[in-house]
Motif scaffolding. Sequence first.
Motif, mmCIF file in Angstrom:
data_model
loop_
_atom_site.group_PDB
_atom_site.id
_atom_site.type_symbol
_atom_site.label_atom_id
_atom_site.label_comp_id
_atom_site.label_asym_id
_atom_site.label_seq_id
_atom_site.Cartn_x
_atom_site.Cartn_y
_atom_site.Cartn_z
ATOM 1 N N TRP A 51 11.398 7.616 -1.969
ATOM 2 C CA TRP A 51 10.583 8.562 -2.707
ATOM 3 C C TRP A 51 9.227 7.905 -2.998
ATOM 4 O O TRP A 51 8.202 8.390 -2.563
ATOM 5 C CB TRP A 51 11.272 8.998 -3.988
ATOM 6 C CG TRP A 51 10.423 9.865 -4.871
ATOM 7 C CD1 TRP A 51 9.962 9.560 -6.130
ATOM 8 C CD2 TRP A 51 9.902 11.162 -4.563
ATOM 9 N NE1 TRP A 51 9.183 10.594 -6.609
ATOM 10 C CE2 TRP A 51 9.134 11.591 -5.666
ATOM 11 C CE3 TRP A 51 9.994 12.000 -3.440
ATOM 12 C CZ2 TRP A 51 8.488 12.820 -5.689
ATOM 13 C CZ3 TRP A 51 9.342 13.223 -3.467
ATOM 14 C CH2 TRP A 51 8.601 13.612 -4.580
ATOM 15 N N LYS A 52 9.268 6.837 -3.725
ATOM 16 C CA LYS A 52 8.107 5.999 -3.932
ATOM 17 C C LYS A 52 8.522 4.553 -3.728
ATOM 18 O O LYS A 52 9.689 4.271 -3.488
ATOM 19 C CB LYS A 52 7.529 6.201 -5.336
ATOM 20 C CG LYS A 52 6.931 7.570 -5.565
ATOM 21 C CD LYS A 52 6.313 7.647 -6.955
ATOM 22 C CE LYS A 52 5.647 9.002 -7.170
ATOM 23 N NZ LYS A 52 5.036 9.104 -8.518
ATOM 24 N N PHE A 66 15.349 -4.739 6.711
ATOM 25 C CA PHE A 66 14.445 -3.625 6.998
ATOM 26 C C PHE A 66 13.648 -3.270 5.745
ATOM 27 O O PHE A 66 14.111 -3.471 4.621
ATOM 28 C CB PHE A 66 15.238 -2.397 7.435
ATOM 29 C CG PHE A 66 15.950 -2.530 8.756
ATOM 30 C CD1 PHE A 66 15.939 -3.706 9.485
ATOM 31 C CD2 PHE A 66 16.669 -1.452 9.263
ATOM 32 C CE1 PHE A 66 16.601 -3.813 10.691
ATOM 33 C CE2 PHE A 66 17.331 -1.542 10.469
ATOM 34 C CZ PHE A 66 17.305 -2.721 11.187
ATOM 35 N N GLY A 67 12.463 -2.714 5.967
ATOM 36 C CA GLY A 67 11.656 -2.247 4.851
ATOM 37 C C GLY A 67 11.075 -0.878 5.162
ATOM 38 O O GLY A 67 10.441 -0.686 6.204
ATOM 39 N N ILE A 68 11.310 0.067 4.274
ATOM 40 C CA ILE A 68 10.753 1.405 4.428
ATOM 41 C C ILE A 68 9.547 1.541 3.514
ATOM 42 O O ILE A 68 9.540 1.004 2.390
ATOM 43 C CB ILE A 68 11.809 2.501 4.118
ATOM 44 C CG1 ILE A 68 11.276 3.884 4.476
ATOM 45 C CG2 ILE A 68 12.260 2.442 2.664
ATOM 46 C CD1 ILE A 68 12.341 4.990 4.387
ATOM 47 N N SER A 69 8.531 2.228 3.992
ATOM 48 C CA SER A 69 7.338 2.465 3.188
ATOM 49 C C SER A 69 6.743 3.804 3.608
ATOM 50 O O SER A 69 7.096 4.356 4.656
ATOM 51 C CB SER A 69 6.316 1.342 3.375
ATOM 52 O OG SER A 69 5.897 1.252 4.726
ATOM 53 N N ARG A 70 5.856 4.315 2.767
ATOM 54 C CA ARG A 70 5.205 5.577 3.081
ATOM 55 C C ARG A 70 3.745 5.521 2.655
ATOM 56 O O ARG A 70 3.381 4.801 1.720
ATOM 57 C CB ARG A 70 5.914 6.756 2.413
ATOM 58 C CG ARG A 70 5.875 6.759 0.904
ATOM 59 C CD ARG A 70 6.784 7.842 0.321
ATOM 60 N NE ARG A 70 6.323 9.188 0.628
ATOM 61 C CZ ARG A 70 7.067 10.283 0.459
ATOM 62 N NH1 ARG A 70 8.295 10.171 0.007
ATOM 63 N NH2 ARG A 70 6.561 11.472 0.732
ATOM 64 N N ILE A 104 15.053 12.322 -9.905
ATOM 65 C CA ILE A 104 14.954 11.772 -8.548
ATOM 66 C C ILE A 104 16.330 11.312 -8.105
ATOM 67 O O ILE A 104 16.924 10.416 -8.699
ATOM 68 C CB ILE A 104 13.958 10.610 -8.511
ATOM 69 C CG1 ILE A 104 12.547 11.116 -8.850
ATOM 70 C CG2 ILE A 104 13.955 9.952 -7.128
ATOM 71 C CD1 ILE A 104 11.543 10.019 -9.018
ATOM 72 N N VAL A 105 16.830 11.960 -7.064
ATOM 73 C CA VAL A 105 18.121 11.602 -6.491
ATOM 74 C C VAL A 105 17.897 11.356 -5.015
ATOM 75 O O VAL A 105 17.699 12.298 -4.239
ATOM 76 C CB VAL A 105 19.157 12.719 -6.699
ATOM 77 C CG1 VAL A 105 20.483 12.300 -6.075
ATOM 78 C CG2 VAL A 105 19.315 13.038 -8.174
ATOM 79 N N LEU A 106 17.900 10.109 -4.604
ATOM 80 C CA LEU A 106 17.605 9.797 -3.212
ATOM 81 C C LEU A 106 18.699 10.331 -2.295
ATOM 82 O O LEU A 106 19.864 9.960 -2.429
ATOM 83 C CB LEU A 106 17.472 8.283 -3.040
ATOM 84 C CG LEU A 106 16.219 7.671 -3.678
ATOM 85 C CD1 LEU A 106 16.339 6.161 -3.754
ATOM 86 C CD2 LEU A 106 14.974 8.062 -2.911
ATOM 87 N N PRO A 107 18.347 11.190 -1.372
ATOM 88 C CA PRO A 107 19.358 11.756 -0.473
ATOM 89 C C PRO A 107 19.854 10.725 0.525
ATOM 90 O O PRO A 107 19.123 9.796 0.892
ATOM 91 C CB PRO A 107 18.605 12.893 0.222
ATOM 92 C CG PRO A 107 17.177 12.471 0.185
ATOM 93 C CD PRO A 107 17.005 11.705 -1.095
ATOM 94 N N ALA A 108 21.092 10.925 0.974
ATOM 95 C CA ALA A 108 21.699 9.954 1.884
ATOM 96 C C ALA A 108 22.392 10.591 3.074
ATOM 97 O O ALA A 108 22.654 9.909 4.058
ATOM 98 C CB ALA A 108 22.694 9.078 1.130
ATOM 99 N N ARG A 109 22.703 11.865 2.990
ATOM 100 C CA ARG A 109 23.434 12.538 4.058
ATOM 101 C C ARG A 109 22.470 13.249 4.989
ATOM 102 O O ARG A 109 21.471 13.810 4.544
ATOM 103 C CB ARG A 109 24.419 13.547 3.466
ATOM 104 C CG ARG A 109 25.421 12.972 2.495
ATOM 105 C CD ARG A 109 26.169 14.076 1.795
ATOM 106 N NE ARG A 109 25.256 14.948 1.055
ATOM 107 C CZ ARG A 109 25.644 15.990 0.351
ATOM 108 N NH1 ARG A 109 26.929 16.313 0.293
ATOM 109 N NH2 ARG A 109 24.766 16.735 -0.302
#
Length: 126
Positions: A51-52, A66-70, A104-109
Motif C-alpha cells: 500500500w505504502k 525481494f523488495g516491493i516499491s511503488r 488498510i488490509v493488505l490483500p493476499a489472494r
Amino acid sequence: VQLQASGGGLVQAGDSLRLSCVTSGLIFGSYYMGWFRQAPGLERELVATIWKADRIRYSDSAQGRFGISRDNAKNAVYLEMNNLKPEDTAVYYCAAAPRRSVVIVLPARPSDFNYWGQGTLVTVSS
C-alpha cells in the motif's frame, strides 16, 4: 485499465533482477499493488503486496530477498529480486486491488485483485 509488466529474463542463481509494472486507466494511488508468480503446474502465489512503504506484505519465500516499491507519480510498481534461486523460476504478474475500506488490509489472494498484467517470465538457472 492496463498493467504492463517488464524486466524478466534468464539469469543465474545468485543474480538480481528488477521487475517493473506501469499502469494506466486507474487511480493508481487508490489501489493496493501486488506481485504474484506462477510456476508450471502450480497455482498462482503471492510474492508481495504494497500500500505504502510502511505497509507491505511478503511471502515467506520473498521475505529478506525481494523488495516491493511503488512510485505513485509514475503509476508504477517494482519488484527488486536479489539472490535469485532456481525455485524462483516462474511467470511474474503484477496486479491491482482497490482499497475498499478505511482500514488498510493488505490483500493476499489472487481473487482480491481486479486487474492483472500480462506476466513476465523469470528463469533462474542453477
